[in-house]
Design an enzyme around this catalytic site. Structure first.
Site, PDB file in Angstrom:
ATOM      1  CB  SER A  16      -0.878  -0.015   1.299  1.00 10.52           C
ATOM      2  OG  SER A  16      -1.471   0.974   1.237  1.00 10.52           O
ATOM      3  CE  LYS A  67     -11.442   0.176  -1.051  1.00  5.06           C
ATOM      4  NZ  LYS A  67     -11.375   1.069  -2.256  1.00  5.06           N
ATOM      5  CG  ASP A 103     -12.267   5.141  -3.418  1.00  2.00           C
ATOM      6  OD1 ASP A 103     -11.276   5.444  -3.108  1.00  2.00           O
ATOM      7  OD2 ASP A 103     -12.817   3.949  -3.230  1.00  2.00           O
TER       8      ASP A 103
END
Ligand code: ATR
Length: 268
Positions: A16, A67, A103
């Site tokens: 990440s 998520k 997002d």
């Protein structure tokens, strides 16, 4: 004052780029805080998250594969995350777990950053792909006032779930002609994957690829060769991190050149 702690949780998570981004901002703003990557296997999500909350974490970024599963652990889920059906950011406040999704913000801010002249009046948007990223992007485009959104996906049923106009994957070249904005949300064009096969000739669109490994994908190269404006994908990752950082550390940071160069180098 106790140092503020945040982290990205995922599985796997060691690649990440989020720690690099948030630690850059912590340093830049002189904040006494920390941001690390914590690997949590899916079956341990609930137990590990409760332990981390007890340890006083201010919040988390949530990445693959948590998520959706993390939504069950949230006490409250913001409207954007609810609409998208996924949480990518958690803030802990007074022991309560608040889930949001940044997002859509990241997508639109990156577009405005690289193509300031773009607005909804630019015309219909053609979205390629119908996965998790496409959901956030269709939401962002709707919120930005784009009237016509056309979705095309290899698996047509998934495109239909997004509730917009659907064009068969085989017909995508025809859909290009009418679009003011074309967005690739599939993994095609990513290093190690097949290129996205599409013919942009005759198009007048801004071409946006959310793939950022490589930064200039074959799709964006084709667009540039045709003289079309392009938007590269790395900025979406950088911009989606900004509201998360603000939620924990109370400052909305910016995307500076140093950060862009550093993350780009690490990503390629
Ligand atoms: P993300 O969360 O990044 O959107 P995802 O939910 O796995 O990831 O979605 C991946 C997208 O890339 C999907 O739209 C997928 O199409 P399908 O729904 O048909 O699977 C698309 N995709 C992946 N590989 C593809 C390929 N070889 N050809 C066409 N589309 C592809």
């Amino acid at each position: 004052m106790i140092a503020i702690k945040a982290a990205v949780i995922g599985h796997p998570v060691k690649h990440s780029l989020s720690p690099m981004i948030h630690n850059h901002w912590l340093k830049k703003h002189g904040i006494d805080g920390s941001y690390e990557a914590i690997d949590i296997a899916p079956e341990k999500l609930q137990a590990t998250l409760s332990q981390l909350i007890d340890q006083g974490y201010a919040g988390f970024n949530v990445t693959i594969p948590h998520k959706i599963a993390v939504m069950d652990i949230c006490d409250e889920i913001g409207a954007v995350a609810q609409a998208i059906g996924a949480v990518n950011t958690i803030r802990i406040d007074g022991g309560k777990v608040y889930g949001t999704n940044t997002d859509a913000f990241g997508f639109i801010e990156n577009l405005r950053d690289q193509q300031p002249g773009w607005n909804a009046a630019h015309g219909p948007a053609l979205v390629l792909g119908a996965g998790g990223a496409a959901k956030a992007i269709v939401y962002a485009l709707r919120e930005a006032g784009v009237k016509d959104i056309v979705v095309t996906n290899r698996t047509r049923e998934k495109a239909e779930e997004l509730g917009e106009t659907v064009v068969d994957w085989q017909e995508r070249n025809n859909a290009v002609q009418n679009a003011g904005l074309i967005v690739n949300t599939t993994s095609l064009g990513m290093n190690g994957q097949d290129p996205l096969e599409i013919d942009l000739s005759g198009s007048r669109a801004i071409v946006y690829d959310i793939v950022y490994r490589p930064l200039m994908t074959p799709l964006l190269r084709q667009a540039e060769d045709l003289g079309l404006p392009v938007v590269t994908g790395l900025g979406m990752l950088l911009h989606q991190a900004r509201p998360a950082f603000k939620g924990w550390f109370k400052i909305l940071p910016g995307v500076d050149n140093e950060l862009q160069d550093m993350v780009l180098k690490a990503a390629q």
